[in-house]
Write a protein that holds these residues in place. Structure first.
Motif, mmCIF file in Angstrom:
data_model
loop_
_atom_site.group_PDB
_atom_site.id
_atom_site.type_symbol
_atom_site.label_atom_id
_atom_site.label_comp_id
_atom_site.label_asym_id
_atom_site.label_seq_id
_atom_site.Cartn_x
_atom_site.Cartn_y
_atom_site.Cartn_z
ATOM 1 N N SER A 87 -28.893 -4.724 -2.564
ATOM 2 C CA SER A 87 -29.531 -5.728 -3.403
ATOM 3 C C SER A 87 -28.772 -5.870 -4.709
ATOM 4 C CB SER A 87 -30.981 -5.314 -3.682
ATOM 5 O OG SER A 87 -31.007 -4.060 -4.343
ATOM 6 N N ALA A 88 -29.051 -6.974 -5.396
ATOM 7 C CA ALA A 88 -28.430 -7.207 -6.700
ATOM 8 C C ALA A 88 -28.932 -6.159 -7.688
ATOM 9 C CB ALA A 88 -28.771 -8.604 -7.183
ATOM 10 N N ALA A 89 -28.261 -6.074 -8.834
ATOM 11 C CA ALA A 89 -28.608 -5.065 -9.831
ATOM 12 C C ALA A 89 -30.063 -5.193 -10.267
ATOM 13 C CB ALA A 89 -27.679 -5.202 -11.029
ATOM 14 N N GLU A 90 -30.703 -4.045 -10.405
ATOM 15 C CA GLU A 90 -32.071 -3.983 -10.903
ATOM 16 C C GLU A 90 -32.088 -3.142 -12.163
ATOM 17 O OE1 GLU A 90 -34.698 -2.577 -7.907
ATOM 18 O OE2 GLU A 90 -34.252 -4.213 -6.503
ATOM 19 N N LEU A 91 -32.882 -3.550 -13.145
ATOM 20 C CA LEU A 91 -32.969 -2.859 -14.421
ATOM 21 C C LEU A 91 -34.358 -2.262 -14.604
ATOM 22 C CD1 LEU A 91 -31.274 -5.538 -16.743
ATOM 23 C CD2 LEU A 91 -30.185 -3.722 -15.397
ATOM 24 N N ASP A 92 -34.400 -1.058 -15.144
ATOM 25 C CA ASP A 92 -35.664 -0.381 -15.398
ATOM 26 C C ASP A 92 -35.564 0.314 -16.747
ATOM 27 O OD1 ASP A 92 -38.123 0.837 -15.278
ATOM 28 O OD2 ASP A 92 -37.530 2.362 -13.823
ATOM 29 N N VAL A 105 -32.060 2.100 -16.904
ATOM 30 C CA VAL A 105 -31.554 2.467 -15.584
ATOM 31 C C VAL A 105 -31.093 1.222 -14.844
ATOM 32 C CG1 VAL A 105 -32.095 3.566 -13.374
ATOM 33 C CG2 VAL A 105 -33.126 4.439 -15.497
ATOM 34 N N VAL A 106 -29.849 1.266 -14.356
ATOM 35 C CA VAL A 106 -29.266 0.154 -13.609
ATOM 36 C C VAL A 106 -28.974 0.645 -12.196
ATOM 37 C CG1 VAL A 106 -27.383 -1.519 -13.485
ATOM 38 C CG2 VAL A 106 -28.182 -0.708 -15.716
ATOM 39 N N SER A 107 -29.513 -0.044 -11.207
ATOM 40 C CA SER A 107 -29.252 0.325 -9.814
ATOM 41 C C SER A 107 -28.868 -0.926 -9.033
ATOM 42 C CB SER A 107 -30.489 0.982 -9.189
ATOM 43 O OG SER A 107 -31.609 0.109 -9.257
ATOM 44 N N GLY A 108 -28.224 -0.726 -7.883
ATOM 45 C CA GLY A 108 -27.810 -1.861 -7.069
ATOM 46 C C GLY A 108 -26.421 -2.356 -7.440
ATOM 47 N N MET A 109 -26.018 -3.466 -6.840
ATOM 48 C CA MET A 109 -24.683 -4.032 -7.031
ATOM 49 C C MET A 109 -24.570 -4.735 -8.376
ATOM 50 S SD MET A 109 -23.049 -3.353 -4.152
ATOM 51 C CE MET A 109 -21.789 -4.557 -3.775
ATOM 52 N N LEU A 110 -23.454 -4.536 -9.055
ATOM 53 C CA LEU A 110 -23.204 -5.241 -10.311
ATOM 54 C C LEU A 110 -22.583 -6.596 -9.990
ATOM 55 C CD1 LEU A 110 -21.810 -2.400 -12.617
ATOM 56 C CD2 LEU A 110 -24.181 -3.011 -12.081
ATOM 57 N N PHE A 148 -26.588 4.667 -14.618
ATOM 58 C CA PHE A 148 -26.247 3.991 -13.365
ATOM 59 C C PHE A 148 -26.718 4.867 -12.212
ATOM 60 C CE2 PHE A 148 -23.146 2.157 -16.321
ATOM 61 C CZ PHE A 148 -23.366 0.806 -16.078
ATOM 62 N N GLU A 149 -27.586 4.319 -11.400
ATOM 63 C CA GLU A 149 -28.172 5.083 -10.304
ATOM 64 C C GLU A 149 -27.861 4.403 -8.971
ATOM 65 O OE1 GLU A 149 -32.318 7.397 -9.501
ATOM 66 O OE2 GLU A 149 -32.490 5.326 -10.189
ATOM 67 N N ASP A 150 -27.055 5.064 -8.152
ATOM 68 C CA ASP A 150 -26.704 4.554 -6.825
ATOM 69 C C ASP A 150 -26.292 3.090 -6.865
ATOM 70 O OD1 ASP A 150 -27.146 7.024 -5.670
ATOM 71 O OD2 ASP A 150 -29.251 6.598 -5.224
ATOM 72 N N SER A 151 -25.222 2.838 -7.585
ATOM 73 C CA SER A 151 -24.630 1.498 -7.656
ATOM 74 C C SER A 151 -23.317 1.545 -6.892
ATOM 75 C CB SER A 151 -24.388 1.091 -9.112
ATOM 76 O OG SER A 151 -23.804 -0.190 -9.180
ATOM 77 N N GLY A 198 -26.646 10.047 -9.018
ATOM 78 C CA GLY A 198 -26.316 9.640 -7.658
ATOM 79 C C GLY A 198 -24.889 9.137 -7.598
ATOM 80 N N GLN A 199 -24.691 7.943 -7.040
ATOM 81 C CA GLN A 199 -23.336 7.422 -6.834
ATOM 82 C C GLN A 199 -23.061 6.182 -7.681
ATOM 83 O OE1 GLN A 199 -21.754 9.640 -5.112
ATOM 84 N NE2 GLN A 199 -23.727 10.612 -4.760
ATOM 85 N N CYS A 200 -21.846 6.091 -8.162
ATOM 86 C CA CYS A 200 -21.411 4.960 -8.982
ATOM 87 C C CYS A 200 -19.994 4.641 -8.539
ATOM 88 C CB CYS A 200 -21.455 5.342 -10.458
ATOM 89 S SG CYS A 200 -20.820 4.099 -11.613
ATOM 90 N N MET A 201 -19.809 3.485 -7.886
ATOM 91 C CA MET A 201 -18.525 3.191 -7.263
ATOM 92 C C MET A 201 -17.938 1.863 -7.714
ATOM 93 S SD MET A 201 -19.066 4.609 -3.385
ATOM 94 C CE MET A 201 -19.486 6.339 -3.127
ATOM 95 N N ALA A 202 -16.610 1.827 -7.770
ATOM 96 C CA ALA A 202 -15.844 0.609 -8.029
ATOM 97 C C ALA A 202 -16.283 -0.060 -9.324
ATOM 98 C CB ALA A 202 -15.938 -0.334 -6.831
ATOM 99 N N ALA A 203 -16.923 -1.225 -9.250
ATOM 100 C CA ALA A 203 -17.311 -1.963 -10.449
ATOM 101 C C ALA A 203 -18.160 -1.106 -11.376
ATOM 102 C CB ALA A 203 -18.070 -3.229 -10.051
ATOM 103 N N CYS A 204 -19.086 -0.371 -10.809
ATOM 104 C CA CYS A 204 -19.956 0.487 -11.602
ATOM 105 C C CYS A 204 -19.152 1.517 -12.386
ATOM 106 C CB CYS A 204 -20.958 1.184 -10.682
ATOM 107 S SG CYS A 204 -21.977 2.438 -11.492
ATOM 108 N N ALA A 205 -18.092 2.036 -11.783
ATOM 109 C CA ALA A 205 -17.311 3.101 -12.412
ATOM 110 C C ALA A 205 -16.691 2.649 -13.726
ATOM 111 C CB ALA A 205 -16.224 3.588 -11.454
ATOM 112 N N TYR A 206 -16.189 1.419 -13.766
ATOM 113 C CA TYR A 206 -15.564 0.947 -14.995
ATOM 114 C C TYR A 206 -16.585 0.652 -16.076
ATOM 115 C CZ TYR A 206 -11.037 1.006 -12.844
ATOM 116 O OH TYR A 206 -9.882 1.440 -12.245
ATOM 117 N N ALA A 207 -17.765 0.185 -15.679
ATOM 118 C CA ALA A 207 -18.826 0.002 -16.658
ATOM 119 C C ALA A 207 -19.243 1.356 -17.217
ATOM 120 C CB ALA A 207 -20.011 -0.709 -16.006
ATOM 121 N N PHE A 208 -19.304 2.355 -16.364
ATOM 122 C CA PHE A 208 -19.655 3.707 -16.773
ATOM 123 C C PHE A 208 -18.684 4.258 -17.803
ATOM 124 C CE2 PHE A 208 -18.516 8.205 -15.757
ATOM 125 C CZ PHE A 208 -19.622 8.833 -16.299
ATOM 126 N N LEU A 209 -17.390 4.034 -17.613
ATOM 127 C CA LEU A 209 -16.380 4.578 -18.524
ATOM 128 C C LEU A 209 -16.429 3.948 -19.910
ATOM 129 C CD1 LEU A 209 -13.235 4.898 -16.224
ATOM 130 C CD2 LEU A 209 -14.692 6.726 -17.090
#
Length: 216
Positions: free
Chosen positions: A13-18, A25-30, A52-55, A81-92
């Motif tokens: 699913s698309a990104a969800e914010l909580d 908390v940001v989860s889902g696809m960015l 970032f939670e499981d993105s 959890g997991q943070c991959m690709a697009a999420c990783a650069y936002a994380f950094l």
């Protein structure tokens, strides 16, 4: 340790914010669908940490937008959890960027065009270097829809350069909880392993703290 990372998202699913107090908390696809709301939250000045939670990926453009908002607000970032690709650069882009605590295995996968050398590893994800690395993918991602149309019309293979922006291709850093503390590992995944990250090549002497991927 990486066997638990076998899950990859085909129809996330698309990104969800909580908003949880001072933590967003940001989860889902960015994919950019929530970037306006995300930026508004950070603009209020009450958020201290973006989690970032499981993105499992997203677009390069969205990654850049999230990273810009995080960098401008000066907040910390955390992975649960997991943070991959697009999420990783936002994380950094966080002022401090860390793995969350708890019993879960945390992992961050940063896409790369080729296996980095030891010298590249030492500086690649520090400060502005992380931003420069993201920029390598942004024009590719922006041009992808046009190129894909031309490819289908011509019946030619896809441009392999665009395939570098994939959740399964990059350098994967993991942290696994044990009775004696967390164990950190790093792997190079060339994409041929598909979504079985247990087949990735382990990288020696790739401490995520020394490389700037995680901050103390």
């Amino acid at each position: 340790m990486v066997a638990v990372l076998l899950f990859a998202c085909l129809a996330c699913s698309a990104a969800e914010l909580d908003l949880q107090g001072s933590r967003l908390v940001v989860s889902g696809m960015l994919d950019g669908s929530a970037i306006k709301t995300f930026t508004e939250h950070l603009g209020k000045g009450t958020v201290r940490t973006v989690v970032f939670e499981d993105s499992f990926g997203g677009t390069a453009e969205a990654a850049g937008a999230y990273a810009d908002a995080i960098r401008a607000s000066g907040v910390d970032t955390e992975i649960r959890g997991q943070c991959m690709a697009a999420c990783a650069y936002a994380f950094l882009a966080g002022k401090a960027h860390r793995f969350g605590y708890g019993l879960q295995v945390n992992g961050v996968l940063l896409p790369v065009a080729a296996r980095p050398t030891a010298a590249e590893l030492a500086v690649r994800w520090r400060g502005e270097e992380a931003h420069k690395t993201l920029a390598e993918f942004t024009p590719i991602a922006a041009a992808a829809p046009i190129q894909a149309t031309e490819t289908r019309a011509a019946g030619t293979p896809r441009d392999s350069a665009r395939d570098n922006w994939q959740p399964e291709h990059g350098v994967l850093f993991t942290a696994s909880p044990t009775l004696f503390g967390r164990i950190y590992n790093a792997f190079y995944c060339d994409g041929t392993q598909g979504r079985d990250f247990s087949k990735c090549e382990r990288l020696p002497d790739a401490d995520p703290f020394k490389l700037g991927v995680l901050t103390p």
